[in-house]
Design a protein around this motif. Sequence first.
Motif, PDB file in Angstrom:
ATOM      1  N   TRP A  46      17.621  21.122  36.098  1.00 24.30           N
ATOM      2  CA  TRP A  46      18.964  21.398  36.587  1.00 24.30           C
ATOM      3  C   TRP A  46      19.001  22.222  37.873  1.00 24.30           C
ATOM      4  CZ3 TRP A  46      23.413  19.429  36.921  1.00 24.30           C
ATOM      5  CH2 TRP A  46      24.531  20.188  37.262  1.00 24.30           C
ATOM      6  N   PRO A  47      18.230  23.298  38.002  1.00 18.67           N
ATOM      7  CA  PRO A  47      18.311  24.057  39.258  1.00 18.67           C
ATOM      8  C   PRO A  47      18.016  23.198  40.496  1.00 18.67           C
ATOM      9  CG  PRO A  47      17.201  25.352  37.590  1.00 18.67           C
ATOM     10  CD  PRO A  47      17.369  23.971  37.021  1.00 18.67           C
ATOM     11  N   VAL A  89      21.125  20.550  40.821  1.00 19.72           N
ATOM     12  CA  VAL A  89      22.371  21.136  41.324  1.00 19.72           C
ATOM     13  C   VAL A  89      22.247  21.521  42.799  1.00 19.72           C
ATOM     14  CG1 VAL A  89      22.017  23.573  40.707  1.00 19.72           C
ATOM     15  CG2 VAL A  89      24.317  22.582  40.603  1.00 19.72           C
ATOM     16  N   ARG A 114      26.494  31.154  34.925  1.00 17.54           N
ATOM     17  CA  ARG A 114      26.992  30.259  35.986  1.00 17.54           C
ATOM     18  C   ARG A 114      26.293  28.897  35.932  1.00 17.54           C
ATOM     19  NH1 ARG A 114      25.739  29.365  41.687  1.00 17.54           N
ATOM     20  NH2 ARG A 114      27.656  28.679  42.712  1.00 17.54           N
ATOM     21  N   GLU A 115      24.952  28.912  35.771  1.00 16.28           N
ATOM     22  CA  GLU A 115      24.214  27.651  35.687  1.00 16.28           C
ATOM     23  C   GLU A 115      24.678  26.837  34.486  1.00 16.28           C
ATOM     24  OE1 GLU A 115      20.258  29.378  35.649  1.00 16.28           O
ATOM     25  OE2 GLU A 115      19.784  28.318  37.517  1.00 16.28           O
ATOM     26  N   GLU A 116      24.842  27.522  33.356  1.00 18.14           N
ATOM     27  CA  GLU A 116      25.281  26.831  32.149  1.00 18.14           C
ATOM     28  C   GLU A 116      26.678  26.248  32.330  1.00 18.14           C
ATOM     29  OE1 GLU A 116      25.808  27.494  27.362  1.00 18.14           O
ATOM     30  OE2 GLU A 116      24.713  28.989  28.537  1.00 18.14           O
ATOM     31  N   TRP A 150      18.840  30.367  31.512  1.00 13.50           N
ATOM     32  CA  TRP A 150      19.880  30.048  32.488  1.00 13.50           C
ATOM     33  C   TRP A 150      20.899  31.173  32.555  1.00 13.50           C
ATOM     34  CZ3 TRP A 150      21.931  24.368  32.008  1.00 13.50           C
ATOM     35  CH2 TRP A 150      20.959  23.482  32.465  1.00 13.50           C
ATOM     36  N   ARG A 184      28.145  25.366  35.170  1.00 13.95           N
ATOM     37  CA  ARG A 184      28.080  24.242  36.114  1.00 13.95           C
ATOM     38  C   ARG A 184      27.533  22.987  35.440  1.00 13.95           C
ATOM     39  NH1 ARG A 184      25.864  25.698  41.912  1.00 13.95           N
ATOM     40  NH2 ARG A 184      26.769  23.662  42.338  1.00 13.95           N
TER      41      ARG A 184
END
Length: 182
Positions: free
Chosen positions: A56-57, A60, A11-13, A8, A15
Amino acid sequence: MSPAPGHWSAREERRFREFHEAFGSKFARYAERQLGNRFDAEDAVHITFEVVVRIWPQVVAMEYPASYAWRVLKNRIADVLRERARVSPVEDDRLAEELDRQVLGTDPAERAAVRLSVEEALRRLPERQREAVVLHRMVGMSTEETAEVMGVKEDSVRIHLKRAKARLTRLLRDDAERRRQG
């Protein structure tokens, strides 16, 4: 909280952590009320976020990510209840207490009857109205958070809450009248 996969981006982490912080404790409160056991509730919430973190991707990218997580949690709670081979009672003490206060001057026996009436009346609400009441009143979510979890606009939540209150009031008044008539 479930660990973020190593691939990840920062930014992904971030969020995901924000998402978890926004809903983790609220989901836990709801799960504990439904399951009546803190440990089962923690497991249900943990499993929910494990499912969410795995995809998650995709989550989100959804219009209402919390709505997806909410459905996962509700399904996990239903699984636990099926495993226990029992139906969970509606346990919204805060709502019951608020409705009790609206029935002023009643004795303790009357209040107990009202509490049972509240549980039955909640069961008789349409699912979306009941869900709005539970999330907003029992879990303590704002209308904005409730809307996100339900996957609807805030105006829809307000309408569900308004209709639920009107229907609950009518159902409870009818139940009280039946009790008075014997």
